[in-house]
Design a protein around this motif. Structure first.
Motif, PDB file in Angstrom:
ATOM      1  N   TRP A  52       2.328  13.697  -4.214  1.00 29.30           N
ATOM      2  CA  TRP A  52       1.332  12.643  -4.031  1.00 29.30           C
ATOM      3  C   TRP A  52       0.031  13.044  -4.718  1.00 29.30           C
ATOM      4  N   ARG A  67      -2.535   9.973  -1.250  1.00 31.14           N
ATOM      5  CA  ARG A  67      -2.997  10.519   0.039  1.00 31.14           C
ATOM      6  C   ARG A  67      -3.958   9.557   0.726  1.00 31.14           C
ATOM      7  N   GLU A  68      -4.816   8.913  -0.071  1.00 29.97           N
ATOM      8  CA  GLU A  68      -5.713   7.905   0.496  1.00 29.97           C
ATOM      9  C   GLU A  68      -4.922   6.735   1.061  1.00 29.97           C
ATOM     10  N   ARG A  69      -3.871   6.335   0.361  1.00 26.47           N
ATOM     11  CA  ARG A  69      -3.019   5.253   0.850  1.00 26.47           C
ATOM     12  C   ARG A  69      -2.306   5.668   2.132  1.00 26.47           C
ATOM     13  N   LEU A 114      -2.828  15.571   7.363  1.00 26.22           N
ATOM     14  CA  LEU A 114      -3.425  15.009   6.152  1.00 26.22           C
ATOM     15  C   LEU A 114      -4.850  15.501   5.924  1.00 26.22           C
ATOM     16  N   PHE A 115      -5.653  15.597   6.996  1.00 28.69           N
ATOM     17  CA  PHE A 115      -7.062  15.931   6.840  1.00 28.69           C
ATOM     18  C   PHE A 115      -7.412  17.377   7.155  1.00 28.69           C
ATOM     19  N   THR A 146       0.812  -1.213   0.000  1.00 27.87           N
ATOM     20  CA  THR A 146       0.000   0.000   0.000  1.00 27.87           C
ATOM     21  C   THR A 146       0.848   1.267   0.000  1.00 27.87           C
ATOM     22  N   SER A 160      -4.174  12.111  -5.329  1.00 29.58           N
ATOM     23  CA  SER A 160      -5.225  11.826  -4.342  1.00 29.58           C
ATOM     24  C   SER A 160      -5.198  10.366  -3.907  1.00 29.58           C
ATOM     25  N   SER A 161      -4.847   9.472  -4.800  1.00 31.87           N
ATOM     26  CA  SER A 161      -4.745   8.051  -4.444  1.00 31.87           C
ATOM     27  C   SER A 161      -3.633   7.820  -3.420  1.00 31.87           C
ATOM     28  N   ALA A 201      -3.454   7.752   4.349  1.00 34.16           N
ATOM     29  CA  ALA A 201      -4.475   7.700   5.397  1.00 34.16           C
ATOM     30  C   ALA A 201      -4.737   6.252   5.811  1.00 34.16           C
ATOM     31  N   PHE A 202      -4.819   5.358   4.827  1.00 37.52           N
ATOM     32  CA  PHE A 202      -5.017   3.938   5.133  1.00 37.52           C
ATOM     33  C   PHE A 202      -3.863   3.412   5.976  1.00 37.52           C
TER      34      PHE A 202
END
Length: 163
Positions: A53, A58-60, A123-124, A21, A55-56, A62-63
Motif C-alpha cells: 500500500w 493507507r489514507e483510504r 495503522l497509526f 474507496t 500512502s494514499s 483509515a477513511f
C-alpha cells in the motif's frame, strides 16, 4: 418495515462508498483489500500488506475504518430488523433462534468496534502484537454472526407464509 428499508439503504450506500474507496487497497499482498488487513493476524502479514500500500492507500484504509463506525449501526440495525421480520413469518423451532441471532448480530457490532480500534492502532501506531491477532479474532466471529443473521433474515424473506 420502514426502519428496515432506511437501514438497508444506508448499508447499500456505504457499501458502494467502500467499493470505490477500497480499490487501492486491493493488491497482490491484500487481494481482498481491507478484509485482508482485518484477517492478517500477525505483524509479519501486516507488514506485507503495508508494503503493498502506498500512502494514499493507507489514507483510504483509515477513511474506510472511520466510515465503518457509521456502517456498524446501519448493518446491525438492518440485520436485526430483518431477523425480527423473519421471525414473524417463521414459526416453531426456527423462531426461537430470533433472540439468539439478535444477540449475535449485536455482538458482531461490538466485535467490529474492537476490531476497528485494533486496526486503527496498527495503522497509526504499530503493527505489533497483540493488535493483529485481536483484529483477526474479532473479524472471524463477526463475519460468522452477521452471515448467520442474514441467512435467517433471508429465510423469512423468501417464506411466503408462516411455517
Amino acid at each position: 418495515m420502514r426502519a428496515f428499508w432506511v437501514a438497508f439503504a444506508l448499508v447499500v450506500l456505504i457499501t458502494i462508498v467502500f467499493g470505490f474507496t477500497g480499490i487501492p487497497l486491493n493488491t497482490d499482498a491484500a487481494p481482498s483489500g481491507i478484509i485482508s488487513f482485518e484477517l492478517a493476524g500477525s505483524a509479519v502479514r501486516v507488514e506485507e500488506i503495508f508494503s503493498s500500500w502506498d500512502s494514499s492507500a493507507r489514507e483510504r484504509a483509515a477513511f474506510n475504518l472511520g466510515l465503518d463506525f457509521l456502517f456498524i449501526p446501519a448493518y446491525v440495525s438492518a440485520v436485526i430488523i430483518g431477523i425480527h421480520l423473519a421471525a414473524e413469518k417463521v414459526q416453531g423451532r426456527f423462531s426461537a433462534w430470533c433472540s439468539w441471532l439478535t444477540g449475535g448480530v449485536f455482538l458482531a457490532g461490538l466485535l467490529d468496534i474492537i476490531e476497528n480500534i485494533a486496526l486503527l492502532t496498527i495503522l497509526f501506531q504499530s503493527p505489533t502484537a497483540p493488535w493483529p491477532i485481536i483484529a483477526k479474532f474479532c473479524a472471524i466471529p463477526k463475519f460468522t454472526l452477521i452471515f448467520m443473521g442474514i441467512i435467517y433474515a433471508l429465510m423469512g424473506a423468501v417464506s411466503k407464509k408462516k411455517v
